[in-house]
Every structure is written in C-alpha cells, then in structure tokens.
Design an enzyme around this catalytic site. Structure first.
Site, PDB file in Angstrom:
ATOM      1  N   ASP A  74       0.871  -1.167   0.000  1.00 51.05           N
ATOM      2  CA  ASP A  74       0.000   0.000   0.000  1.00 51.05           C
ATOM      3  C   ASP A  74       0.905   1.213   0.000  1.00 51.05           C
ATOM      4  O   ASP A  74       1.838   1.307   0.801  1.00 51.05           O
ATOM      5  CB  ASP A  74      -0.961   0.030   1.182  1.00 51.05           C
ATOM      6  CG  ASP A  74      -2.188   0.854   0.811  1.00 51.05           C
ATOM      7  OD1 ASP A  74      -2.957   0.418  -0.068  1.00 51.05           O
ATOM      8  OD2 ASP A  74      -2.369   1.967   1.356  1.00 51.05           O
ATOM      9  N   TYR A 160       2.018   8.782 -10.160  1.00 47.61           N
ATOM     10  CA  TYR A 160       2.479  10.166 -10.041  1.00 47.61           C
ATOM     11  C   TYR A 160       3.969  10.327 -10.395  1.00 47.61           C
ATOM     12  O   TYR A 160       4.537  11.403 -10.190  1.00 47.61           O
ATOM     13  CB  TYR A 160       2.245  10.663  -8.603  1.00 47.61           C
ATOM     14  CG  TYR A 160       0.774  10.718  -8.209  1.00 47.61           C
ATOM     15  CD1 TYR A 160       0.052  11.904  -8.304  1.00 47.61           C
ATOM     16  CD2 TYR A 160       0.109   9.581  -7.747  1.00 47.61           C
ATOM     17  CE1 TYR A 160      -1.291  11.952  -7.942  1.00 47.61           C
ATOM     18  CE2 TYR A 160      -1.233   9.623  -7.380  1.00 47.61           C
ATOM     19  CZ  TYR A 160      -1.923  10.806  -7.480  1.00 47.61           C
ATOM     20  OH  TYR A 160      -3.261  10.858  -7.118  1.00 47.61           O
TER      21      TYR A 160
HETATM   22  P1  IMP Z   1      -2.919   1.743  -3.480  1.00 46.65           P
HETATM   23  O1  IMP Z   1      -1.719   1.400  -2.654  1.00 46.65           O
HETATM   24  O2  IMP Z   1      -3.417   0.582  -4.257  1.00 46.65           O
HETATM   25  O3  IMP Z   1      -3.962   2.449  -2.681  1.00 46.65           O
HETATM   26  O4  IMP Z   1      -2.451   2.748  -4.614  1.00 46.65           O
HETATM   27  C1  IMP Z   1      -1.361   3.551  -4.428  1.00 46.65           C
HETATM   28  C2  IMP Z   1      -1.322   4.655  -5.469  1.00 46.65           C
HETATM   29  O5  IMP Z   1      -0.230   5.510  -5.103  1.00 46.65           O
HETATM   30  C3  IMP Z   1      -1.006   4.165  -6.862  1.00 46.65           C
HETATM   31  O6  IMP Z   1      -2.161   3.909  -7.607  1.00 46.65           O
HETATM   32  C4  IMP Z   1      -0.238   5.358  -7.432  1.00 46.65           C
HETATM   33  O7  IMP Z   1      -1.125   6.329  -7.827  1.00 46.65           O
HETATM   34  C5  IMP Z   1       0.490   5.915  -6.223  1.00 46.65           C
HETATM   35  N1  IMP Z   1       1.841   5.343  -6.182  1.00 46.65           N
HETATM   36  C6  IMP Z   1       2.330   4.426  -5.316  1.00 46.65           C
HETATM   37  N2  IMP Z   1       3.595   4.112  -5.596  1.00 46.65           N
HETATM   38  C7  IMP Z   1       3.917   4.848  -6.681  1.00 46.65           C
HETATM   39  C8  IMP Z   1       5.102   4.928  -7.457  1.00 46.65           C
HETATM   40  O8  IMP Z   1       6.120   4.253  -7.251  1.00 46.65           O
HETATM   41  N3  IMP Z   1       5.049   5.803  -8.469  1.00 46.65           N
HETATM   42  C9  IMP Z   1       3.956   6.562  -8.759  1.00 46.65           C
HETATM   43  N4  IMP Z   1       2.824   6.505  -8.085  1.00 46.65           N
HETATM   44  C10 IMP Z   1       2.798   5.642  -7.036  1.00 46.65           C
END
Ligand code: IMP
Length: 201
Positions: A74, A160
C-alpha cells in the site's frame, strides 16, 4: 520476526505498475510469484485510512484465498503543502467513470499547490505486508523525499512518477529506468527491509 521459507508467494496487488516493480525486485531471490489476479482473487475493498491498515487487508485476503504467503503493497504520494494528501487516497484521486486517469490526478495536485512556496516538497511512501494463511504478518515501511515538478515529464513508471524528482536528482521517476528507481524508491526501501528480515539477505 518470521522468515519466509516458502518458495512461492502471491503478490496481493492488481496494480500493473506495482506488480512489475515487485516482481523485478523479487527476481534475484529465486521465489516464484503469482499475482492475485492470475489466481482469480478479487481486490478487497481498502477500508482503512492508513497504509498499514490497507496493506494488511490486501495481504490477509490473498493469503487466505490462496493458502500461500501473500505480499501486498500500500503506497501513495504525499504532498507537504496539502498536509500529506493525496497520501493513502492517491489512487482515489485518479478515479473516473472510465478507470484511473493519472494525468488528471496530477493536474488536480498541481492546481492545489501551484502558488505554494518552492521547493514544493513531496514524498512517496510504501508499506509492504507479508501475511501467511495462518494469520501471522510482518510489516515493512519505506519512503523517498523529493519535490514536485511541473509540467510532468517522462513516460516510464506509473501513477504520479512524472511529477516527482527525488532529492538530489534532476530527472523525474518517469524519466529513469526501473533499475535506477529500484536504487532509491520508497518501494525498494521497504523491500530491502523485507528481504533482510524475512529472506535473511
Ligand atoms: P494503493 O496502494 O493501491 O492504494 O495505490 C497507491 C497509489 O499511489 C497508486 O495507484 C499510485 O497512484 C500511487 N503510487 C504508489 N507508488 C507509486 C510509485 O512508485 N510511483 C507513482 N505513483 C505511485
């Protein structure tokens, strides 16, 4: 801390960007990986408001569903001038009726902070959770500090990445090759702790 003795694990993510980065990071360790999606495991709802809480939901759900150890990630993008937003809601900021739109999410961030002082500080955070089918888990965290650039640059990476430069770097995370991102990223930093403690490297 529990060691990972099994040679096969599930990656409890449906995010293609994360899946490919984690699979690359695991590659040298001789552990075979299968994604939750490939096993037909659904994405559980992320109902917590912390990275740890949501990482636990995803890893435990996949471990129980597959009867294998499951590794979840996450993570999020945290902007200083926005008191840490979008943070744990980074994916939500990109949601549209037709799926996720990160150019739109990045524009949303920029519109809110464009008048804030330079450097426009930000960081990426990552929490990894490895959960076993018996309910045990271990947590590892990492982050990378840097600043926001505008307009976004680069076509590599995901999310991002095009609007972020890590401290000391001129290129955005979307302008560097994955192997370079793995030397400094929030995910690699959490992952190195995971391998040190759970794989004994
Ligand atoms: P979740 O952990 O599934 O809630 O999603 C995390 C969100 O954070 C991702 O969909 C990206 O938008 C962003 N994110 C997390 N890690 C990265 C990265 O390494 N690069 C760019 N965006 C990131």
């Amino acid at each position: 801390m529990r060691k990972l003795t099994e040679r096969k694990i599930v990656l409890a993510s449906h995010n293609e960007g994360k899946l490919s980065e984690i699979a690359e990071l695991l590659d040298p360790f001789g552990i075979s990986v299968v994604s939750a999606g490939a096993l037909g495991i659904e994405e559980p709802e992320e109902t917590e408001n912390t990275y740890v809480g949501n990482a636990r939901i995803k890893a435990h759900f996949a471990a129980k569903s597959s009867n294998l150890p499951a590794l979840s990630d996450d993570s999020g993008f945290s902007v200083h001038a926005l008191d840490g937003a979008p943070g744990v809601y980074s994916a939500n900021w990109a949601e549209t009726a037709n799926g996720r739109d990160f150019p739109m999410a990045m524009t949303k961030v920029w519109n809110k902070i464009q008048h804030s002082p330079i450097p426009r500080k930000a960081k990426f955070c990552c929490t990894l959770c490895i959960a076993w089918p018996d309910g045990h888990d271990e947590i590892f965290e990492g982050s990378v500090a840097g600043e926001i650039v505008w307009p976004p640059r680069g076509t590599l990476g995901f999310g991002y990445d095009p609007m972020f430069t890590a401290d000391g770097m001129a290129q955005t995370f979307a302008e560097i090759e994955p192997r370079e991102k793995h030397l400094i990223s929030h995910r690699a930093s959490a992952f190195n702790k995971f391998t040190k403690y759970c794989l004994g490297s």
